[in-house]
Every structure is written in C-alpha cells, then in structure tokens.
Design a protein around this motif. Structure first.
Motif, mmCIF file in Angstrom:
data_model
loop_
_atom_site.group_PDB
_atom_site.id
_atom_site.type_symbol
_atom_site.label_atom_id
_atom_site.label_comp_id
_atom_site.label_asym_id
_atom_site.label_seq_id
_atom_site.Cartn_x
_atom_site.Cartn_y
_atom_site.Cartn_z
ATOM 1 N N UNK A 1 -17.347 -3.870 -2.805
ATOM 2 C CA UNK A 1 -16.206 -3.187 -2.213
ATOM 3 C C UNK A 1 -15.233 -2.708 -3.282
ATOM 4 N N UNK A 2 -15.110 -3.442 -4.389
ATOM 5 C CA UNK A 2 -14.237 -3.019 -5.482
ATOM 6 C C UNK A 2 -14.894 -1.897 -6.271
ATOM 7 N N UNK A 3 -16.197 -1.997 -6.483
ATOM 8 C CA UNK A 3 -16.913 -0.943 -7.197
ATOM 9 C C UNK A 3 -16.826 0.371 -6.422
ATOM 10 N N UNK B 1 -3.559 0.210 -12.063
ATOM 11 C CA UNK B 1 -4.963 -0.097 -12.361
ATOM 12 C C UNK B 1 -5.338 -1.480 -11.818
ATOM 13 N N UNK B 2 -4.437 -2.424 -11.949
ATOM 14 C CA UNK B 2 -4.725 -3.773 -11.439
ATOM 15 C C UNK B 2 -4.871 -3.778 -9.918
ATOM 16 N N UNK B 3 -4.202 -2.864 -9.242
ATOM 17 C CA UNK B 3 -4.311 -2.781 -7.778
ATOM 18 C C UNK B 3 -5.679 -2.275 -7.343
ATOM 19 N N UNK B 4 -6.442 -1.659 -8.240
ATOM 20 C CA UNK B 4 -7.783 -1.196 -7.892
ATOM 21 C C UNK B 4 -8.723 -2.358 -7.566
ATOM 22 N N UNK B 5 -8.383 -3.549 -8.015
ATOM 23 C CA UNK B 5 -9.209 -4.732 -7.752
ATOM 24 C C UNK B 5 -8.683 -5.554 -6.589
ATOM 25 N N UNK B 6 -7.751 -4.997 -5.828
ATOM 26 C CA UNK B 6 -7.183 -5.733 -4.697
ATOM 27 C C UNK B 6 -8.247 -6.000 -3.636
ATOM 28 N N UNK B 7 -8.063 -7.078 -2.909
ATOM 29 C CA UNK B 7 -8.978 -7.395 -1.812
ATOM 30 C C UNK B 7 -8.692 -6.553 -0.574
ATOM 31 N N UNK B 8 -7.554 -5.862 -0.560
ATOM 32 C CA UNK B 8 -7.165 -5.007 0.561
ATOM 33 C C UNK B 8 -7.617 -3.576 0.279
ATOM 34 N N UNK B 9 -8.452 -3.019 1.148
ATOM 35 C CA UNK B 9 -8.990 -1.680 0.902
ATOM 36 C C UNK B 9 -7.902 -0.609 0.918
ATOM 37 N N UNK C 1 0.825 -1.206 0.000
ATOM 38 C CA UNK C 1 0.000 0.000 0.000
ATOM 39 C C UNK C 1 0.861 1.257 0.000
ATOM 40 N N UNK C 2 1.944 1.253 0.777
ATOM 41 C CA UNK C 2 2.824 2.418 0.814
ATOM 42 C C UNK C 2 3.459 2.666 -0.544
ATOM 43 N N UNK C 3 3.932 1.592 -1.182
ATOM 44 C CA UNK C 3 4.582 1.756 -2.484
ATOM 45 C C UNK C 3 3.606 2.281 -3.529
ATOM 46 N N UNK C 4 2.408 1.706 -3.576
ATOM 47 C CA UNK C 4 1.417 2.136 -4.566
ATOM 48 C C UNK C 4 1.066 3.609 -4.355
ATOM 49 N N UNK C 5 0.893 4.001 -3.088
ATOM 50 C CA UNK C 5 0.549 5.402 -2.827
ATOM 51 C C UNK C 5 1.686 6.334 -3.229
ATOM 52 N N UNK C 6 2.937 5.923 -2.999
ATOM 53 C CA UNK C 6 4.077 6.749 -3.358
ATOM 54 C C UNK C 6 4.364 6.750 -4.852
ATOM 55 N N UNK C 7 3.680 5.879 -5.604
ATOM 56 C CA UNK C 7 3.856 5.871 -7.059
ATOM 57 C C UNK C 7 3.453 7.196 -7.682
ATOM 58 N N UNK C 8 2.564 7.929 -7.012
ATOM 59 C CA UNK C 8 2.163 9.219 -7.551
ATOM 60 C C UNK C 8 3.352 10.169 -7.651
ATOM 61 N N UNK C 9 4.363 9.994 -6.778
ATOM 62 C CA UNK C 9 5.554 10.832 -6.852
ATOM 63 C C UNK C 9 6.378 10.497 -8.095
ATOM 64 N N UNK D 1 -6.402 -0.525 -2.404
ATOM 65 C CA UNK D 1 -7.324 0.080 -3.385
ATOM 66 C C UNK D 1 -7.336 1.599 -3.252
ATOM 67 N N UNK D 2 -7.336 2.102 -2.029
ATOM 68 C CA UNK D 2 -7.340 3.554 -1.833
ATOM 69 C C UNK D 2 -6.014 4.170 -2.284
ATOM 70 N N UNK D 3 -4.905 3.437 -2.044
ATOM 71 C CA UNK D 3 -3.607 3.920 -2.520
ATOM 72 C C UNK D 3 -3.577 3.953 -4.045
ATOM 73 N N UNK D 4 -4.141 2.932 -4.672
ATOM 74 C CA UNK D 4 -4.202 2.901 -6.144
ATOM 75 C C UNK D 4 -5.064 4.041 -6.670
ATOM 76 N N UNK D 5 -6.128 4.369 -5.928
ATOM 77 C CA UNK D 5 -6.965 5.508 -6.336
ATOM 78 C C UNK D 5 -6.122 6.786 -6.394
ATOM 79 N N UNK D 6 -5.347 7.044 -5.338
ATOM 80 C CA UNK D 6 -4.514 8.248 -5.309
ATOM 81 C C UNK D 6 -3.474 8.231 -6.425
ATOM 82 N N UNK D 7 -2.873 7.063 -6.661
ATOM 83 C CA UNK D 7 -1.802 6.971 -7.658
ATOM 84 C C UNK D 7 -2.338 7.153 -9.072
#
Length: 738
Positions: A317-319, A258-266, A228-236, A269-275
């Motif tokens: 939850x994914x939607x 984009x594939x992380x948006x379908x993760x079972x871990x919320x 989650x930390x790495x995906x969120x920092x991908x925006x940098x 998913x929120x980190x992927x949203x930001x990225x």
C-alpha cells in the motif's frame, strides 16, 4: 456600513477604543447571530482596513482568532479573506495582526480541521492571488440593505459573498468547512479552471518558515482528517514560496511531506503525493531559474522514491503511493529531461513484479504518463529503452522470461536476445554492481553465451564501476568479479587463472573513456575517485605496478588516491589519449542521438572536459583547438553553464603558457560569438570573457594587432576597457596594424 452593522452588537467586557468612535463597540465573545454577521462584515468590507479603522480591525480579529471559543471557527474560516487586505505600507492582514494566531494540539478537532483547510488559502491571500469565485449563490434577507452592485476587493458581489458565508456559518446543518469552497487562487488553481481571472495585484512570495509552526497538524495521529487537509494544502505554501526556498533537498517542509508518504492512512499518502509534486510542477510564468530548480526537484523526488522503496521492506500500500508519485512526475516532466529516465524504470520494475495490484497501478501510471506526454506507450518505452534495459533484465530469474517481460518486448517490437544484446554493456555492469548474479546468469543463458565470456566482453563497464567505489567495497567487488569468472571454469573442471592486468589492457581504451566521463560527476568524492582510477590504470598499463589479485589492485588504487592534477606522468599519459577521449565526448554531445543521452549525462560530459583539462595541465596547449571545438557547441542552451565553467578552467590552465595569437583568439572568438547569439546567458558569457581577458593580458598585448575586437555592449564594458588600455601600451606600428 460599519455603524449600521454595529447596532446589532451587544456590550462586551473588552475595553472600548474611545479614539475610534465611528466603530462603536467591539465584537461580543459569544457565538450569537449578530456577532457572526458583524465578523463577516468586518472581514469583507474594505472600509474596515482603511484609515482609523485598521487598528481596531486587526485587534478585534486577533482576539477572535485566539481567544473566543465560539467565533474562532468563524474567524479562521474567514481568515484568508482577512489576510488578503493590505495597509498603506503594503503589509497584509497576517502581518498586521497584533498577535499571531495561537493553535495547539489540544484545540478541538473541528477547529484544527478548519485551520488545516484555511491555512493554505492564507498563503494565497498573502501572495495577492486569492479570489472568491461564486456561482448560484444564495441570498440573505438580513443583508438586503447592503449595496448589491458594489464589488468587494475579491472581485465578487458583496451580497453574494455574504449569502454563501452566512449559509455556511449560520446553518446548523451546513459544515463550516463549506465556506472555504468559495476561495480559489489564480496561481494554484489555474490548472483546474479557465474562468479564474489573473491576479491584478500579485505581491511578494511568502516564506515557508511562516507555516512550520502549524506543521503539528500534519503530524497528528489523532486528527487524521485535519492532517490530510493540511498536507494537501501544503502545495499552496510551495507555490507561493521564494525561489530560494523551493529546492527539495534543503526544504524542511518538503522533508516532512516525504515522511507522510509512508503514512498508514491512504488519504494522507495521497495528499502527500499532491504536495510533493508541487515542488516539481512548472507553472505558467515561472522564471528560468525557478524552472531549473523544479526540474532538479523532479530528479531529486525520484531519487527519494527509490531510497524509500529500498528502505521500506513494507506493505504494497505504501509502494502504491510511491508509484503514484512517480507517475505524477512523469506527467509533468520533459521528454528530454533526466526525470523521465528515473520515472520509467521505476514504473517498469513494478509492472514486472509478482504483485498483481502493483502491476495494475504501474501500468495505469505508465498509460497516464504516455497520455500526458502525448506519445504512444510503445514509442515512449522505445525512446527510453536504454534507461529501462537494466531494470527489465533484473526481473529475469531463468532463461525463460516471464509474461510482463515478454509484453514489454512486444511493445518494443524486439526479442529478448536482441534487446539484451543491444544494451549488454549497461545491463551486465548494473546487474554486477547490484549483486544480482541470478539475473546475470539468466541474461547469459538468453544470449546463449557463457557467463565468463559475457563478463570479459563487458570488463570495461564493470571495471569503471568498481573503480568508483570506496576502498573496502572496491576490494569486495573485485574479489567477487574474479570469483564469478572462476566459478564457471570450476564447473567445467578447467583451471583458468584470471589475469586482471591482462583484462585491463584488453579494454583500456573504453575504460579510460568511462573514467574520464566520471571526472564530470557532481559529487567531489566521485571526481576524486575517478582521478585516482585514471592514475591506477596508467600505472598498470605502463607496467610500473604489479597486480596480484584483488588485494593488489586495492593497494595500487590506495597508492594513487592522492594523485594531483600536476602529476607529469599522468599528464603525459592523458596527452596520448586526448584525441580519442575528445572524439568520444563529441559523439556524446553532438551526434544525432545525443539528445537521447539525457541532459544530466551531457552536462556530465561537458564537466568531464574541464576535469580532463586539469589532468592535462600545460599539455593542453598542444590541443587547444581540439578542446575549443568540443566545448564551443555547448556554449548555448542547457549546457552553457557547464561549458563556461570548463572554458574558464581552460583559460586558467593556459595562463602560464606562452600562447600564439591563434590560441588567444581561440579562447576569445567562440565566447564573443556565443554572446552575440545568446538571449538569457549573456551575463554569464560576459563574466567568462572578462576572466579570459584578465588572465591573458600579456598575450593579448603581445599579439594585439591580431586580436579579435570586442564589440560595444554594456555587459562587455570591462573587457573593452582592458583591451583599450592594452592597445595604448603597444607600439605605434602595432596599433596601426591593428
């Protein structure tokens, strides 16, 4: 300073660099207190990166990052600060390492979490925008001998930095991640704080490919916190990437996010949203080219959200994550942009769903978009009523609409029959193509009109969508259309024969308008289908082909699939309808409500004029003034690029035609006027003008005395030179007249 700190170092089995005597012994491979202090000093003191110290510094840091098990945590936490420094050649610390950091999936979870947190700031450091922003920093007595007044390269007091880092790295009760809280970026974090000073030494962009070797951290299912930390920092990574690498369609990093948006871990998913939103967020200082790319990413993101939802068939939850992405895109999109025309239907569809949770999420996002755009929600929905009409209609299951639908009608200040009647053409065509016969019958019931009558009234919209399908789907859709028209008559025990040629003739004008507009589609295959559809309509209207059911229609389309722009029959057919088509385009581009059509649709209209010119061929010469009048207003603003392309197509089409002086000037004067009035589009306009002059040299020479002069400007030097040479070749009397 290095000599004093070096006294704390123990001996080590690493070979000494005897030629660097001022540095003394290297770092010890044990996580002792003295080693931590020395590593902090090594990272933050500017002297470490100057003169003879630099090779020793980079070699020592490379060793700490990859080999020593205890100091790796410390080294990675300090890595952004290390990478910020540059040598005399401008190479940053990351580039200067003797060997790249080795991180594998087998490394400890704690280390991977630190890397995931710090690696984003490494990107900021290499871009030259890293800052250390501290407040109420603790002091450390062991560092009192350091100069309290001198500031480090990051613009913050050295002792304060040491104090925070020592507290984070030396205290057993403090998480090592806390050290990263002192980092900030003048570009990535500018929207979070107004106190961060602008970067004074911003450097070049950092390619995204440098970070792909670390992507396995985001893919790890064993270390979800680090993922989650790495995906969120991908925006940098994205915000510091070169402009040519931030196009979402072609970005491997973006596809992974984009594939992380379908993760079972919320949290992931929120980190992927930001990225993923970082690909679309326009920041202060972005160039016009970068801004256009990010606006295109907004549209692409919404296309991907729709596809993910369609392919998902999964839990809500994914939607939810997809809806949050849509809301975030709506907050940063322009009101006049095309992204909003995808955002609002997406959110409205979920607001009208049966899932109470998704309804709440959708409404929350609609309100957030409304607040970000500073437009009341009712006014926002009213402005994009045409975009959400089909989405709302698709939720209907019977003549009595549900509560969410009626609440939308209330916000729009209208009734269900009035709303459905106003957008009947778009609604009926969309519902038919989507195969939603239930909603079609509900719409007909609310309008109190029989379904066959509704379909016949909107036959032009339905036919234009059917003709743009591939051969197999088109045949199936045509059969379904005939079946839909016949079904109601069978219920009344009435025998009604569906006459397809008759329907086509009854709606031929609107059908031709729709198909010509499809000539401006971005996809080549769609433009080819539109051309063959126009040829098919010509054959049917001229009576040159007989139609017998849906199979007969498919045979005619197949026969015209390879029709070329040089077809004289097609050219003559379009010449009879050119004035009506251009009037339709003028309404699309210049009427008061043109802005509400959306930039994408308006660009499509301008490109369609170019496709129409190709169909007309040399017949265009008779309508030059009309075509020019349609394209001229589009030569400025966001439609300029499409208009210039169509203008060059016009010049190329007329190359073999003997043009009059007025016709040649009609090609030149609007371009010169647009060039004088333009700010950023001048190079493109100048290229188009050069192309027109080169194509019509003989006509310009023949009518030189009546040609509009080209003004003196560096960008117009090529056209002026050609005009000057042509002027020398004309007779004396003609030159005097000129």
């Amino acid at each position: 300073r290095l000599e004093r700190l070096d006294k704390n170092l123990a001996t080590t089995d690493i070979p000494l660099l005897s030629d660097l005597g001022h540095c003394g012994r290297t770092l010890q491979a044990v996580g002792q207190v003295s080693a931590k202090i020395s590593l902090i000093a090594l990272t933050l003191i500017p002297t470490s990166y100057s003169g003879i110290y630099l090779p020793w510094t980079t070699r020592a840091y490379s060793w700490c990052l990859s080999r020593d098990p205890e100091l790796r945590l410390v080294a990675w936490s300090l890595f952004p600060a290390f990478c910020f420094h540059t040598d005399k050649q401008g190479n940053d610390g990351y580039t200067g390492l003797t060997e790249k950091p080795r991180i594998t999936v087998d490394d400890p979870a704690k280390l991977l979490e630190v890397v995931a947190y710090a690696i984003g700031f490494v990107s900021c450091a290499r871009a030259g925008s890293l800052r250390v922003a501290l407040k109420d920093c603790p002091q450390n007595e062991e560092l009192d001998e350091m100069d309290n007044n001198e500031e480090s390269n990051q613009g913050t007091n050295s002792q304060d930095v040491f104090g925070v880092l020592w507290n984070a790295l030396g205290g057993a009760s403090v998480d090592i991640i806390a050290v990263c809280s002192v980092y900030s970026c003048t570009k990535c974090d500018c929207q979070r704080s107004n106190t961060i000073v602008p970067a004074a030494d911003a450097r070049q962009e950092v390619t995204l490919s440098d970070w792909l070797p670390y992507w396995f951290i985001a893919s790890s299912r064993q270390h979800e916190a680090g993922s989650a930390r790495f995906v969120r920092n991908s925006c940098r990574f994205v915000r510091h990437a070169p402009p040519e690498e931030i196009a979402l369609k072609t970005s491997p990093l973006g596809q992974g996010i984009i594939r992380r948006l379908s993760s079972s871990n919320r949290e992931i998913r929120m980190a992927a949203r930001d990225a993923i939103v970082s690909y679309s967020q326009v920041l202060p200082g972005d160039s016009s080219a970068v801004t256009q790319t990010k606006q295109a990413n907004q549209v692409e993101t919404m296309r991907i959200m729709g596809k993910l939802e369609h392919d998902l068939h999964g839990p809500s939850i994914v939607v939810e994550a997809l809806a949050l992405v849509a809301g975030s895109i709506g907050e940063i999109a322009q009101m006049t942009g095309d992204a909003m025309r995808s955002v609002l239907p997406f959110l409205v569809r979920h607001y009208c769903s049966a899932n109470v949770f998704l309804r709440a999420v959708a409404m929350e996002q609609l309100l957030a978009v409304s607040q970000a755009q500073q437009v009341p929600l009712a006014q926002l929905l009213l402005h994009f009523a045409g975009s959400i009409a089909s989405t709302l209609a698709a939720t209907l299951e019977h003549r009595t609409p549900g509560a969410p639908f009626m609440q939308c009608m209330q916000m729009l200040g209208t009734t269900a029959p009035a709303f459905l009647g106003q957008f009947q053409a778009e609604i009926v065509a969309d519902l038919f193509i989507w195969g939603n016969d239930t909603a079609l019958k509900a719409v007909a019931g609310i309008l109190d009109v029989r379904l066959p009558v509704v379909c016949v009234d909107q036959a032009a919209s339905i036919f234009s969508r059917i003709f743009l399908m591939d051969e197999q789907l088109m045949q199936q859709a045509m059969a379904r259309f005939v079946s839909l028209l016949s079904a109601e008559s069978e219920m009344d025990q009435a025998q009604i024969e569906v006459n397809i040629p008759g329907l086509l003739r009854s709606c031929s004008v609107k059908l031709i308008f729709n198909l010509v507009l499809a000539l401006g589609e971005e996809a080549l295959v769609m433009r080819q289908r539109a051309r063959s559809a126009v040829a098919t309509v010509r054959c049917i209207l001229d009576g040159s082909s007989e139609v017998a059911g849906s199979q007969g229609m498919a045979d005619i389309v197949q026969a015209n699939s390879d029709v070329g722009a040089e077809s004289s029959e097609l050219s003559a057919f379009m010449s009879r309808h050119i004035l009506g088509v251009l009037a339709y385009m003028n309404e699309l581009l210049r009427e008061p409500g043109a802005a509400s059509q959306g930039e994408h649709r308006r660009k499509q209209g301008v490109r369609a004029v170019g496709g129409l010119i190709e169909l007309l061929g040399e017949q265009t010469a008779r309508h030059t003034s009309n075509v020019v009048a349609t394209l001229t207003p589009a030569l400025s603003g966001p439609l300029a690029a499409s208009a210039l392309d169509a203008w060059v197509v016009l010049a190329e089409t007329l190359q073999a035609v003997k043009l009059s002086a007025d016709q040649v000037n009609a090609l030149l004067v609007p371009l010169l006027g647009a060039f004088i009035a333009a700010d950023t589009d001048r190079p493109a306009i100048a290229q188009a003008l050069d192309r027109v002059v080169a194509l019509h040299r003989s006509a310009i020479k023949k009518h030189f005395a009546h040609m509009c002069p080209v003004p003196e400007h560096p960008l117009l030097a090529t056209s002026r030179t050609v005009m000057h040479k042509l002027g020398k070749r004309v007779g004396l009397r003609q030159r005097l007249d000129a």
